[in-house]
Motif scaffolding. Structure first.
Motif, PDB file in Angstrom:
ATOM      1  N   ASP A  80     -11.074 -47.631 135.035  1.00  0.00           N
ATOM      2  CA  ASP A  80     -10.336 -46.725 135.562  1.00  0.00           C
ATOM      3  C   ASP A  80      -9.698 -45.439 134.518  1.00  0.00           C
ATOM      4  OD1 ASP A  80     -10.245 -47.628 138.153  1.00  0.00           O
ATOM      5  OD2 ASP A  80      -8.446 -48.874 137.632  1.00  0.00           O
ATOM      6  N   MET A  81      -9.682 -46.241 133.226  1.00  0.00           N
ATOM      7  CA  MET A  81      -9.118 -45.170 132.095  1.00  0.00           C
ATOM      8  C   MET A  81     -10.219 -43.936 131.790  1.00  0.00           C
ATOM      9  SD  MET A  81      -7.102 -47.998 129.471  1.00  0.00           S
ATOM     10  CE  MET A  81      -6.856 -46.642 128.381  1.00  0.00           C
ATOM     11  N   CYS A  82     -11.415 -44.633 132.056  1.00  0.00           N
ATOM     12  CA  CYS A  82     -12.702 -43.692 131.624  1.00  0.00           C
ATOM     13  C   CYS A  82     -12.944 -42.780 132.785  1.00  0.00           C
ATOM     14  CB  CYS A  82     -13.834 -44.342 131.104  1.00  0.00           C
ATOM     15  SG  CYS A  82     -14.822 -45.196 132.210  1.00  0.00           S
ATOM     16  N   GLY A  83     -12.544 -43.049 133.913  1.00  0.00           N
ATOM     17  CA  GLY A  83     -12.733 -42.309 135.196  1.00  0.00           C
ATOM     18  C   GLY A  83     -14.343 -42.302 135.606  1.00  0.00           C
ATOM     19  N   GLY A  84     -14.845 -43.425 135.351  1.00  0.00           N
ATOM     20  CA  GLY A  84     -16.223 -43.554 135.624  1.00  0.00           C
ATOM     21  C   GLY A  84     -17.276 -42.949 134.685  1.00  0.00           C
ATOM     22  N   ASP A  85     -16.490 -42.207 133.645  1.00  0.00           N
ATOM     23  CA  ASP A  85     -17.476 -41.686 132.612  1.00  0.00           C
ATOM     24  C   ASP A  85     -17.683 -42.446 131.399  1.00  0.00           C
ATOM     25  OD1 ASP A  85     -18.841 -39.790 130.558  1.00  0.00           O
ATOM     26  OD2 ASP A  85     -17.322 -38.258 130.988  1.00  0.00           O
ATOM     27  N   LEU A  86     -18.610 -43.053 131.224  1.00  0.00           N
ATOM     28  CA  LEU A  86     -18.912 -43.914 130.061  1.00  0.00           C
ATOM     29  C   LEU A  86     -18.689 -43.422 128.645  1.00  0.00           C
ATOM     30  CD1 LEU A  86     -21.864 -46.327 131.116  1.00  0.00           C
ATOM     31  CD2 LEU A  86     -19.284 -46.760 131.302  1.00  0.00           C
ATOM     32  N   ASN A  87     -18.719 -41.873 128.566  1.00  0.00           N
ATOM     33  CA  ASN A  87     -18.769 -41.317 127.377  1.00  0.00           C
ATOM     34  C   ASN A  87     -17.520 -41.026 126.747  1.00  0.00           C
ATOM     35  OD1 ASN A  87     -21.518 -40.984 126.811  1.00  0.00           O
ATOM     36  ND2 ASN A  87     -21.592 -39.064 128.483  1.00  0.00           N
ATOM     37  N   LYS A  88     -16.256 -41.395 127.836  1.00  0.00           N
ATOM     38  CA  LYS A  88     -15.102 -41.414 127.727  1.00  0.00           C
ATOM     39  C   LYS A  88     -14.482 -42.740 126.793  1.00  0.00           C
ATOM     40  CE  LYS A  88     -13.696 -37.661 130.626  1.00  0.00           C
ATOM     41  NZ  LYS A  88     -13.109 -37.129 131.841  1.00  0.00           N
ATOM     42  N   ILE A  89     -15.359 -43.686 126.743  1.00  0.00           N
ATOM     43  CA  ILE A  89     -14.959 -44.943 126.243  1.00  0.00           C
ATOM     44  C   ILE A  89     -15.045 -44.866 124.570  1.00  0.00           C
ATOM     45  CG2 ILE A  89     -15.383 -47.372 126.003  1.00  0.00           C
ATOM     46  CD1 ILE A  89     -16.080 -47.365 129.057  1.00  0.00           C
ATOM     47  N   THR A  90     -13.933 -44.911 124.131  1.00  0.00           N
ATOM     48  CA  THR A  90     -13.991 -44.803 122.634  1.00  0.00           C
ATOM     49  C   THR A  90     -13.093 -45.954 122.149  1.00  0.00           C
ATOM     50  OG1 THR A  90     -11.610 -43.706 123.030  1.00  0.00           O
ATOM     51  CG2 THR A  90     -13.574 -42.092 122.791  1.00  0.00           C
ATOM     52  N   PRO A  91     -13.092 -46.186 120.890  1.00  0.00           N
ATOM     53  CA  PRO A  91     -12.284 -47.315 120.209  1.00  0.00           C
ATOM     54  C   PRO A  91     -10.836 -47.138 120.621  1.00  0.00           C
ATOM     55  CG  PRO A  91     -13.733 -46.670 118.784  1.00  0.00           C
ATOM     56  CD  PRO A  91     -13.844 -45.491 119.677  1.00  0.00           C
ATOM     57  N   GLU A  92     -10.181 -45.658 120.555  1.00  0.00           N
ATOM     58  CA  GLU A  92      -8.959 -45.657 120.877  1.00  0.00           C
ATOM     59  C   GLU A  92      -8.773 -45.993 122.187  1.00  0.00           C
ATOM     60  OE1 GLU A  92     -10.128 -43.164 117.443  1.00  0.00           O
ATOM     61  OE2 GLU A  92     -11.194 -43.386 119.586  1.00  0.00           O
TER      62      GLU A  92
END
Length: 323
Positions: free
Chosen positions: A214-226
């Motif tokens: 949910d936090m990345c809204g389905g966009d895997l590129n938004k998954i960061t260490p933060e």
């Protein structure tokens, strides 16, 4: 050149070049400046940017050039310290092989220049004025890669041509994943920022029950260490497992360093270390479970104290030492 404690420290990054005037007696910094690196324009342009920063800092500090003892540069990569040249910079575009950075910047500025690997610069700064003060120290910088450095018997330990201290490339798995350095199973391959993000992506793709989806809204590129860190702080089990695993791997690498050289302080810095106890706690537990020939309770694992200034301060100290 006057006998001075004022030196300019420069931190050469892939995105920005930062610089500051450092009082190497106290660790205080002044006249901090930053410019885009513009690495794609080539190394000559980057070195010219550094020269401009040096002039700007001297102007902003209200000092004469004769008040400045010299310039130290923390550079992300393999260096030839004797020649003052780069050998290989993995994270900067362009051809950085055998670039005489020291002599080129010295010609442009008229100042004494010294170069040092950026993680070694951070190590020197943290040992002199930060979390390692007064102790033999092994320093780790956890970010895009995992850099490191060692201070033993009050001196930065450099080994053959300044190459010692690559603590992120201690292998903990003979059959582990290929690392960017060419080896297998290095702690960098498992526990760097990109490795943590990749583990987060894997959990989401595999349909694990995790708020990271949910936090990345389905966009895997938004998954960061933060993002993984924030999920872990919210109690997400999958995200906490990732930091537990990364900390366990780093702790295993640290155990090898302790067994070899027994530093009293292990200093953990860099962007990934912003996770605090989420990563420090598993590092400590993992390290202590693997060290038996040394009293590991005498070895402290602590967070770095100087933040983004550690490299600037360390580079300036290095310039003074080389003078």
């Amino acid at each position: 050149m006057s006998n001075t404690n004022l030196f300019i420290g420069i931190d050469l990054g892939g995105t920005n070049i930062k610089a500051a005037l450092v009082n190497t007696d106290t660790g205080e910094i002044a006249a901090t400046r930053s410019k885009p690196t513009h690495a794609r324009e080539g190394h000559d342009a980057v070195i010219a940017q550094m020269a401009v920063l040096v002039e700007e800092i001297i102007l902003a500090s209200d000092k004469a050039k004769t008040d400045i003892g010299g310039v130290g540069i923390g550079i992300p990569g393999a260096l030839d310290l004797e020649k003052g040249a780069t050998i290989f910079l993995p994270n900067l575009p362009g051809n950085w092989r055998n670039v005489p950075v020291r002599d080129q910047l010295s010609r442009l500025t008229g100042l004494h220049v010294a170069i040092l690997n950026d993680a070694r610069s951070m190590t020197l700064g943290e040992w002199k004025f930060g979390a390692g003060r007064g102790f033999d120290t092994a320093c780790y910088t956890l970010g895009t890669g995992i850099g490191g450095g060692l201070v033993l018997n009050g001196r930065l330990y450099l080994g053959i041509n300044g190459s010692a201290g690559e603590l992120g490339h201690i292998s903990v798995d003979l059959n582990g994943p290929k690392c960017g350095c060419g080896s297998q199973g290095c702690i960098e391959a498992y526990a760097s920022g990109p490795a943590i993000a990749a583990m987060g992506m894997k959990h989401v793709v595999q349909g694990r029950n995790t708020i990271m989806a949910d936090m990345c809204g389905g966009d895997l590129n938004k998954i960061t260490p933060e993002l993984v860190c924030e999920a872990a702080r919210r109690g997400d089990e999958a995200a906490r497992e990732i930091y537990e695993f990364a900390g366990t791997i780093i702790g295993a690498g640290i155990a090898n360093v302790i067994t070899a050289v027994t530093p009293r302080r292990i200093v953990i810095g860099g962007g990934v270390a912003a996770a605090g106890e989420l990563i420090l706690d598993p590092i400590r537990r993992s390290m202590r479970s693997r060290v038996f020939l040394v009293d590991s309770l005498q070895v402290e694992v602590v967070a770095a104290q100087l933040g983004n200034n550690a490299g600037l301060i360390g580079a300036a100290i290095w310039a003074r030492q080389q003078l």
